[in-house]
Write a protein that holds these residues in place. Sequence first.
Motif, short mmCIF file in Angstrom:
data_model
loop_
_atom_site.label_atom_id
_atom_site.label_comp_id
_atom_site.label_asym_id
_atom_site.label_seq_id
_atom_site.Cartn_x
_atom_site.Cartn_y
_atom_site.Cartn_z
N ARG A 1 43.82 43.14 21.26
CA ARG A 1 42.94 43.20 22.44
C ARG A 1 43.42 44.34 23.31
O ARG A 1 44.61 44.43 23.61
CB ARG A 1 43.00 41.88 23.21
CG ARG A 1 42.18 41.88 24.50
CD ARG A 1 42.27 40.50 25.17
NE ARG A 1 41.63 40.47 26.47
CZ ARG A 1 40.33 40.30 26.68
NH1 ARG A 1 39.53 40.15 25.64
NH2 ARG A 1 39.82 40.28 27.89
N ILE A 2 42.51 45.21 23.70
CA ILE A 2 42.82 46.34 24.56
C ILE A 2 41.96 46.20 25.81
O ILE A 2 40.73 46.25 25.72
CB ILE A 2 42.54 47.68 23.85
CG1 ILE A 2 43.38 47.76 22.57
CG2 ILE A 2 42.83 48.86 24.77
CD1 ILE A 2 42.94 48.83 21.62
N LYS A 3 42.62 45.99 26.95
CA LYS A 3 41.89 45.78 28.21
C LYS A 3 42.16 46.94 29.16
O LYS A 3 43.31 47.33 29.36
CB LYS A 3 42.32 44.47 28.85
CG LYS A 3 41.54 44.16 30.13
CD LYS A 3 41.82 42.78 30.66
CE LYS A 3 40.95 42.52 31.88
NZ LYS A 3 41.15 41.18 32.40
N VAL A 4 41.09 47.46 29.74
CA VAL A 4 41.20 48.52 30.73
C VAL A 4 41.60 47.86 32.05
O VAL A 4 40.86 47.05 32.59
CB VAL A 4 39.87 49.29 30.90
CG1 VAL A 4 40.04 50.43 31.89
CG2 VAL A 4 39.37 49.80 29.56
N VAL A 5 42.80 48.19 32.53
CA VAL A 5 43.29 47.55 33.76
C VAL A 5 43.23 48.48 34.97
O VAL A 5 43.36 48.03 36.10
CB VAL A 5 44.72 46.98 33.58
CG1 VAL A 5 44.70 45.82 32.60
CG2 VAL A 5 45.70 48.03 33.16
N GLU A 6 43.03 49.77 34.71
CA GLU A 6 42.91 50.73 35.81
C GLU A 6 42.09 51.92 35.35
O GLU A 6 42.36 52.50 34.30
CB GLU A 6 44.32 51.20 36.23
CG GLU A 6 44.36 52.04 37.48
CD GLU A 6 45.80 52.39 37.83
OE1 GLU A 6 46.13 53.59 37.81
OE2 GLU A 6 46.59 51.46 38.09
N GLY A 7 41.06 52.27 36.12
CA GLY A 7 40.23 53.43 35.79
C GLY A 7 39.22 53.14 34.70
O GLY A 7 38.80 51.99 34.50
N LYS A 8 38.82 54.20 34.00
CA LYS A 8 37.87 54.12 32.89
C LYS A 8 38.43 54.91 31.71
O LYS A 8 39.12 55.90 31.90
CB LYS A 8 36.51 54.73 33.26
CG LYS A 8 35.73 54.00 34.30
CD LYS A 8 34.40 54.70 34.53
CE LYS A 8 33.57 54.03 35.57
NZ LYS A 8 32.29 54.73 35.81
N ILE A 9 38.09 54.47 30.50
CA ILE A 9 38.49 55.20 29.29
C ILE A 9 37.28 55.50 28.43
O ILE A 9 36.28 54.79 28.47
CB ILE A 9 39.52 54.42 28.43
CG1 ILE A 9 38.91 53.10 27.92
CG2 ILE A 9 40.82 54.20 29.18
CD1 ILE A 9 39.61 52.53 26.70
N ASN A 10 37.42 56.56 27.65
CA ASN A 10 36.52 56.81 26.53
C ASN A 10 37.31 56.50 25.27
O ASN A 10 38.40 57.04 25.08
CB ASN A 10 36.06 58.28 26.50
CG ASN A 10 35.13 58.61 27.65
OD1 ASN A 10 34.36 57.77 28.10
ND2 ASN A 10 35.20 59.83 28.14
N ALA A 11 36.79 55.60 24.45
CA ALA A 11 37.44 55.22 23.19
C ALA A 11 36.61 55.79 22.05
O ALA A 11 35.38 55.62 22.03
CB ALA A 11 37.54 53.70 23.08
N TYR A 12 37.28 56.45 21.10
CA TYR A 12 36.56 57.16 20.05
C TYR A 12 36.71 56.53 18.67
O TYR A 12 35.73 56.13 18.07
CB TYR A 12 37.00 58.62 20.00
CG TYR A 12 36.58 59.40 21.22
CD1 TYR A 12 35.36 60.03 21.29
CD2 TYR A 12 37.41 59.44 22.33
CE1 TYR A 12 34.96 60.73 22.42
CE2 TYR A 12 37.03 60.13 23.47
CZ TYR A 12 35.81 60.77 23.51
OH TYR A 12 35.42 61.43 24.64
N ALA A 13 37.92 56.47 18.14
CA ALA A 13 38.07 56.04 16.74
C ALA A 13 39.36 55.29 16.53
O ALA A 13 40.42 55.75 16.94
CB ALA A 13 38.02 57.25 15.82
N PHE A 14 39.26 54.13 15.90
CA PHE A 14 40.43 53.39 15.44
C PHE A 14 40.87 53.96 14.10
O PHE A 14 40.03 54.30 13.27
CB PHE A 14 40.10 51.91 15.20
CG PHE A 14 40.16 51.05 16.42
CD1 PHE A 14 41.38 50.62 16.94
CD2 PHE A 14 39.00 50.62 17.04
CE1 PHE A 14 41.45 49.80 18.04
CE2 PHE A 14 39.04 49.80 18.15
CZ PHE A 14 40.27 49.39 18.65
#
Length: 109
Positions: free
Chosen positions: A93-106
């Motif tokens: 589980r990956i939770k954004v706890v501050e700001g915003k992210i762009n996630a591309y590829a696992f």
Amino acid sequence: ARAKYTLPKELPPNSFAFEGNWTIKSEMAQGEEGSALEFNYNAKNVFLVMNPVGSSAKVTVWLDGKEYADITVDSNRLYDIIKLQKAGIHRVRIKVVEGKINAYAFTFG
């Protein structure tokens, strides 16, 4: 377009799901603070290409329901998410706890 997602009760093997507010585009997903993604996988190592929206963001990683790591996302690169001694079936589980992210590829190793 931006949408609010809810995790399913069951997450099939080798699949992922979003939780919270995400903007899904053809090659990336943008997660807002408080949003998360979960992946049910079979591997030893997990990597994810991410970049912050703005100067930096922070994510917290859980492995099989236990807090595993905090990661500062400060540039566009491949991040080590999980590193284990041996391969196995796990749920990250990956939770954004501050700001915003762009996630591309696992990717997995």
